[in-house]
Design a protein around this motif. Structure first.
Motif, PDB file in Angstrom:
ATOM      1  N   ALA A   1       1.401  39.625 -65.706  1.00  0.00           N
ATOM      2  CA  ALA A   1       1.170  40.460 -64.523  1.00  0.00           C
ATOM      3  C   ALA A   1       2.202  41.564 -64.431  1.00  0.00           C
ATOM      4  O   ALA A   1       1.875  42.728 -64.131  1.00  0.00           O
ATOM      5  CB  ALA A   1       1.178  39.596 -63.265  1.00  0.00           C
ATOM      6  N   ALA A   2       3.453  41.225 -64.702  1.00  0.00           N
ATOM      7  CA  ALA A   2       4.522  42.231 -64.635  1.00  0.00           C
ATOM      8  C   ALA A   2       4.345  43.274 -65.727  1.00  0.00           C
ATOM      9  O   ALA A   2       4.600  44.468 -65.506  1.00  0.00           O
ATOM     10  CB  ALA A   2       5.879  41.554 -64.759  1.00  0.00           C
TER      11      ALA A   2
ATOM     12  N   ALA B   1       2.281  51.585 -64.296  1.00  0.00           N
ATOM     13  CA  ALA B   1       3.178  52.409 -63.485  1.00  0.00           C
ATOM     14  C   ALA B   1       3.736  53.590 -64.267  1.00  0.00           C
ATOM     15  O   ALA B   1       3.961  54.669 -63.695  1.00  0.00           O
ATOM     16  CB  ALA B   1       4.317  51.553 -62.939  1.00  0.00           C
TER      17      ALA B   1
ATOM     18  N   ASP C   1       1.543  45.624 -64.667  1.00  0.00           N
ATOM     19  CA  ASP C   1       2.014  46.519 -63.607  1.00  0.00           C
ATOM     20  C   ASP C   1       2.926  47.604 -64.171  1.00  0.00           C
ATOM     21  O   ASP C   1       2.808  48.784 -63.810  1.00  0.00           O
ATOM     22  CB  ASP C   1       2.764  45.721 -62.537  1.00  0.00           C
ATOM     23  CG  ASP C   1       1.836  44.870 -61.687  1.00  0.00           C
ATOM     24  OD1 ASP C   1       0.609  45.088 -61.737  1.00  0.00           O
ATOM     25  OD2 ASP C   1       2.340  43.975 -60.981  1.00  0.00           O
ATOM     26  N   TYR C   2       3.829  47.204 -65.058  1.00  0.00           N
ATOM     27  CA  TYR C   2       4.781  48.162 -65.626  1.00  0.00           C
ATOM     28  C   TYR C   2       4.058  49.207 -66.476  1.00  0.00           C
ATOM     29  O   TYR C   2       4.317  50.414 -66.351  1.00  0.00           O
ATOM     30  CB  TYR C   2       5.813  47.426 -66.478  1.00  0.00           C
ATOM     31  CG  TYR C   2       6.779  48.341 -67.194  1.00  0.00           C
ATOM     32  CD1 TYR C   2       7.761  49.032 -66.499  1.00  0.00           C
ATOM     33  CD2 TYR C   2       6.690  48.531 -68.581  1.00  0.00           C
ATOM     34  CE1 TYR C   2       8.642  49.883 -67.149  1.00  0.00           C
ATOM     35  CE2 TYR C   2       7.567  49.372 -69.242  1.00  0.00           C
ATOM     36  CZ  TYR C   2       8.531  50.044 -68.517  1.00  0.00           C
ATOM     37  OH  TYR C   2       9.403  50.891 -69.169  1.00  0.00           O
TER      38      TYR C   2
END
Length: 280
Positions: free
Chosen positions: A207-208, A215, A211-212
Motif C-alpha cells: 500500500a505504501a 504521489a 501511494d508513493y
C-alpha cells in the motif's frame, strides 16, 4: 493485469534475468503469452520453478535456470540452456536488480558499493557479452537492459545505484555501436519508481509503495511491472525494427515535468512579466 496475446514473439526464444519477480516475472509471463520460449534466469529457485510451472500449465515453453547474475559463468549457462533447449536465442533481457547501498557517500562501505555495481552493471555486461556471442553467429537478436530514471539524471536514486544505471545507458550505446552490423538491436528502458516487491520492501508495504509511486507521478498513477513489460515487448518486437542504441524513459513525465514550475508559474493568474513592446 490480463495480457491480450497477439503472438508477436511466436517462435522466438528469450532469456530474462531476474525473471521470477517484479518486472522480470511480468516480462516472462508476457513474452510467453506472446509465443516466446522463455528461460527464467533467477537466483530464487522456488519462485523461478513455480513461475515455470505456471507457464507450462498454460501451454507455454519455459525452463528455469538458477542464475547468480554476478557470476559470469551462471549468465553464460543461462544463454547456453536457451540454445540447448530451444535451438537459438532471439531476446536477452538484462533485468536482475537490487536497490543496493543506501546513504551518504561519506559513509558508504566499499564492499556495498562494489556489490551494488556487480548486480546492476556487471550483470548487464555479462548478459550482453554472452547473448551477443550467440546472436553474432545468428546475425540477429535483441538485447534489452533495465536502467532507471536514476540513469538519466541525478537525485533519483542512491549513489551506487545511480552510477550503475548511468553505466547501463552508456554500455547500451557502446554495445550497439559494435553489434549493429550483425543485425543485433540493443536498447535500454529507464522506468521511474515501479511497484515491485523490492520497492514494497523499501517503502514498508504494498500500500505504501502504491501511494508513493502515485504521489511522485505527474500523471498521478503508480507504474506497475506489467506496464514496463509491455514496453519491453514493443522493443523486442517488429514495431521497433529500426530502434537501437536508445534508452526509452518510462516515467509518467517525472524527468520532464516540474511540480515547482507548476506551483510557481502554471497555477498563478495570467500575467506578463518583463518588458513588453507595443503592437506594431
Amino acid at each position: 493485469m490480463k495480457f491480450s496475446s497477439l503472438q508477436q514473439l511466436e517462435g522466438q526464444v528469450a532469456v530474462v534475468t531476474g525473471g521470477a519477480s517484479g518486472i522480470g516475472e511480468s516480462t516472462s509471463r508476457l513474452f510467453a503469452a506472446e509465443g516466446a520460449a522463455v528461460v527464467v534466469a533467477d537466483i530464487n529457485a522456488e519462485r523461478g520453478e513455480r513461475l515455470v510451472a505456471d507457464l507450462l500449465a498454460i501451454g507455454a515453453r519455459a525452463i528455469f535456470v538458477r542464475t547468480d547474475v554476478t557470476c559470469e559463468d551462471d549468465v553464460a549457462r543461462a544463454v547456453q540452456n536457451a540454445v540447448a533447449h530451444f535451438g537459438r536465442l532471439d531476446i536477452m533481457v538484462n533485468n536482475a536488480g537490487v536497490v543496493g547501498a543506501i546513504g551518504s557517500l561519506l559513509h558508504t562501505d566499499a564492499s556495498d558499493w562494489k556489490a551494488t555495481l556487480s548486480i546492476l552493471l556487471d550483470s548487464v555486461f555479462f548478459g550482453i557479452k554472452h547473448a551477443a556471442r550467440q546472436m553474432v553467429a545468428q546475425r540477429s537478436g535483441v538485447i534489452l537492459s533495465l536502467s532507471s530514471i536514476a540513469g538519466v539524471m541525478g537525485g533519483q536514486g542512491p549513489h551506487a545505484y545511480t552510477a550503475a544505471k548511468h553505466g547501463v545507458v552508456g554500455l547500451t550505446v557502446s554495445a550497439a555501436s559494435e553489434f549493429s552490423p550483425y543485425g543485433i538491436r540493443i536498447n535500454a528502458v529507464a522506468p521511474a519508481v515501479t511497484v515491485t516487491p523490492m520497492i514494497e520492501l523499501v517503502r514498508g508495504s504494498r500500500a505504501a509503495a502504491l501511494d508513493y509511486a502515485a504521489a511522485i507521478s505527474p500523471l498521478g498513477s503508480a507504474q506497475m511491472p506489467e506496464e514496463i513489460a509491455q514496453t519491453l515487448l514493443f522493443l523486442a518486437g517488429p514495431g521497433a525494427a529500426h530502434i537501437t542504441a536508445q534508452t526509452l524513459i518510462i516515467d509518467s513525465g517525472v524527468t520532464r515535468t516540474s511540480a515547482v514550475a507548476n506551483d510557481k508559474y502554471h497555477s498563478r493568474p495570467n500575467s506578463f512579466v518583463g518588458p513588453k513592446l507595443a503592437p506594431v
